[in-house]
Design an enzyme around this catalytic site. Structure first.
Site, short mmCIF file in Angstrom:
data_model
loop_
_atom_site.label_atom_id
_atom_site.label_comp_id
_atom_site.label_asym_id
_atom_site.label_seq_id
_atom_site.Cartn_x
_atom_site.Cartn_y
_atom_site.Cartn_z
N ALA A 277 -42.20 -23.78 81.21
CA ALA A 277 -41.08 -24.19 80.95
C ALA A 277 -40.69 -25.57 81.55
O ALA A 277 -40.98 -25.99 82.63
CB ALA A 277 -40.00 -23.31 81.22
N CYS A 285 -50.22 -35.65 69.76
CA CYS A 285 -50.74 -34.45 68.87
C CYS A 285 -49.86 -33.45 68.24
O CYS A 285 -49.81 -33.21 67.14
CB CYS A 285 -51.95 -33.83 69.53
SG CYS A 285 -53.39 -34.94 70.16
C1 UGA Z 1 -53.29 -30.94 72.62
C2 UGA Z 1 -53.96 -29.52 72.50
O1 UGA Z 1 -53.75 -28.96 73.74
C3 UGA Z 1 -55.66 -29.65 72.38
O2 UGA Z 1 -56.15 -28.52 72.37
C4 UGA Z 1 -55.65 -30.75 71.20
O3 UGA Z 1 -56.96 -31.06 70.91
C5 UGA Z 1 -54.98 -31.90 71.32
O4 UGA Z 1 -53.64 -31.77 71.40
C6 UGA Z 1 -55.21 -32.98 70.12
O5 UGA Z 1 -54.85 -32.33 68.74
O6 UGA Z 1 -55.81 -33.74 70.05
P1 UGA Z 1 -52.87 -32.88 74.56
O7 UGA Z 1 -51.68 -33.28 73.55
O8 UGA Z 1 -53.85 -33.71 75.14
O9 UGA Z 1 -53.84 -31.66 73.88
O10 UGA Z 1 -52.18 -32.37 75.63
P2 UGA Z 1 -51.86 -30.73 76.36
O11 UGA Z 1 -52.45 -30.42 77.53
O12 UGA Z 1 -51.73 -29.84 75.18
O13 UGA Z 1 -50.08 -30.75 76.66
C7 UGA Z 1 -49.13 -31.18 75.50
C8 UGA Z 1 -47.92 -31.51 76.17
O14 UGA Z 1 -47.24 -29.95 76.41
C9 UGA Z 1 -47.72 -32.26 77.22
O15 UGA Z 1 -46.25 -33.11 77.27
C10 UGA Z 1 -47.45 -31.08 78.34
O16 UGA Z 1 -46.54 -31.60 79.67
C11 UGA Z 1 -46.84 -29.89 77.43
N1 UGA Z 1 -46.83 -28.67 78.03
C12 UGA Z 1 -47.92 -28.17 78.21
C13 UGA Z 1 -45.65 -27.97 78.41
O17 UGA Z 1 -44.65 -28.30 78.31
N2 UGA Z 1 -45.98 -26.67 79.02
C14 UGA Z 1 -47.13 -26.20 79.07
O18 UGA Z 1 -47.22 -25.04 79.58
C15 UGA Z 1 -48.07 -26.71 78.64
#
Ligand code: UGA
Length: 457
Positions: A277, A285
């Site tokens: 959270a 994405c």
């Molecule tokens: C996301 C997906 O995780 C990938 O599998 C996908 O390939 C990619 O989009 C895409 O479509 O190209 P990404 O956007 O690079 O990857 O980053 P994530 O690690 O997924 O994080 C996304 C956001 O969620 C970040 O802002 C992160 O801080 C947030 N987040 C993540 C949370 O707030 N809580 C969490 O528990 C996990």
């Protein structure tokens, strides 16, 4: 290794294309990365990565002998596999803009001779039906010049995360291939064989995880493959919005969302990941893909209330940082607020749809003085947002000087080890630490003399 070497062209040397191309070359294929951006190609030819992605330059060096970079699509002529990885930016109504994709398909079509079977792979995140569209563009182009067609289109979505893109490419949970052509599926099976069977020597910059099961191969029809990508991202975004919604209630009743996430995440049906959270998700994405999914549904007159709520909960979540400032400082106008972190997540300089941008805009509108620091994204920020009147700082300590409140916006590793006592000494007034990513121990912060405010706890 006894693996078959393929000739692969990657059109579009952005995050996805470049990582894919460099990894495929590392795995033993002959790869040409094609991009219209001369500057980008020149950088790559000089051995430098145009994006910040840990390990990418090392891998670029290791795979150098099998990698070519060019602005000309000519290499597609001799390719076994042509991977389309161009951008599909969102249009104002939420649709994905397919103009780059369509232009790339037309350029590739001009190179296809029909002499050998070739697979055209859609790797960009594209709405349902795009593989058909690419197929139509290429078929029409070949027919109009009286050529013979000998190709098939496949959808092969990627699931890599920025910051760990190489890891996610070399050690995926699954590889999804959708195509009506068995020949195409088999070709891609050969291309991915080193990953599917993990027969390659793991690079030092990205070792194989200790516990790692061989990736699953999902072969399916194109439309389902296209849908898998959107459904996966919408589900991950939903998980985060869900835990943030629960977090809001935790604050009311006096529970700790990190404990709740731990407690539910141990249920294997739920799983512990993507339950952190905080300020919610950003990046190029999740926002784009949820919007495109809703847009596609609208075209069919179909409602997607869960996906829509996922988006609105996330929008609200960012502004919770402002609510928390108002709750603690009461008056925000005229206060000095420091933001630790600008990038949408750690290990990237990417600012697309970053929560920090929304928070900065609202703070400036409210009349606050805003200081910012990010270990990597600061330069990018200065270039892209020269009109945002904020004060860039060199480190957390400089940032904290005279701040009434500091907000941790991005969970960079270095922010987990902030010199809290030093921060407290330099800050002024209520000395509020808003932990937008729940990475600081409340007791540590309070012992240092800070007023700690977490998210959902
Ligand atoms: C996301 C997906 O995780 C990938 O599998 C996908 O390939 C990619 O989009 C895409 O479509 O190209 P990404 O956007 O690079 O990857 O980053 P994530 O690690 O997924 O994080 C996304 C956001 O969620 C970040 O802002 C992160 O801080 C947030 N987040 C993540 C949370 O707030 N809580 C969490 O528990 C996990």
């Amino acid at each position: 290794m006894g693996q078959q070497q393929l000739n692969v062209c990657v059109v579009g040397a952005g995050y996805v294309g470049l990582t894919t191309g460099v990894c495929l070359a590392y795995l033993g294929h002959q790869v040409t990365c094609i991009d219209k951006d001369r500057e980008k190609i020149d950088m790559l030819l000089a051995g430098r990565a145009p994006i910040y992605e840990p390990g990418l330059e090392d891998l670029l060096r290791l795979a150098n002998a099998r990698l070519k970079f060019t602005t000309s699509p000519e290499a597609c002529r001799h390719a076994d596999v042509i991977i389309l990885a161009v951008g599909t930016p969102p249009t104002p109504n939420g649709n994905a803009d397919l103009s780059f994709m369509e232009a790339a398909a037309a350029e590739v079509a001009a190179q296809l001779t029909g002499e050998r079977f070739q697979v055209i792979v859609n790797k960009s995140t594209v709405p349902v039906g795009t593989a058909q569209r690419v197929n139509l563009i290429i078929t029409t182009a070949i027919a109009s010049r009286g050529g013979s067609a000998n190709f098939a289109v496949a959808s092969n979505p990627e699931f890599l995360r920025e910051g760990v893109a190489i890891h996610d490419t070399l050690y995926p949970d699954r590889i999804v291939i959708g195509s009506a052509s068995n020949e195409a599926i088999n070709m891609l099976r050969v291309m991915y064989a080193p990953i599917l069977e993990q027969t390659f020597a793991a690079p030092k910059v990205c070792p194989r995880p200790e516990r790692f099961d061989l990736p699953a191969l999902v072969t399916t029809d194109v439309t389902s493959a296209e849908m898998i990508k959107y459904a996966a991202n919408a589900f991950l975004a939903m998980k985060i919005s869900f835990i943030n919604e629960i977090g809001g209630l935790c604050e009311k009743v006096g529970a700790d969302v990190t404990e709740v996430a731990r407690g539910i995440g141990l249920d294997k049906r739920i799983g512990p990941r993507f339950l952190q959270a905080g300020l919610g998700w950003g990046g190029s994405c999740f926002g784009k893909d949820t919007a495109a999914l809703i847009r596609t549904a609208q075209e069919y007159g179909y409602d997607m209330p869960i996906v829509s709520a996922t988006v609105s909960v996330n929008r609200r979540q960012r502004l919770r940082a402002i609510d928390k400032l108002q709750e603690t400082l009461k008056v925000v106008r005229g206060r000095t607020i420091g933001l630790l972190g600008l990038a949408f997540k750690p290990d990237t300089d990417d600012l697309r749809d970053a929560p920090a941008l929304d928070i900065i805009r609202v703070l400036l509108e409210m009349g606050a003085r805003v200081k910012v620091y990010d270990p990597v994204a600061l330069e990018n920020f200065k270039i892209q947002y020269p009109n945002l009147a904020v004060e860039p700082c060199k480190n957390a300590s400089e940032l904290s000087q005279d701040c009434d409140a500091v907000i941790i916006v991005t969970e960079w590793e270095e922010f987990r080890h902030l010199p809290l006592a030093e921060l407290a000494e330099k800050m002024t007034g209520a000395k509020v630490l808003i932990d937008g990513r729940n990475i600081i121990d409340r007791q540590d912060a309070e012992k240092a003399g800070l007023r700690y405010v977490g998210f959902g706890r």
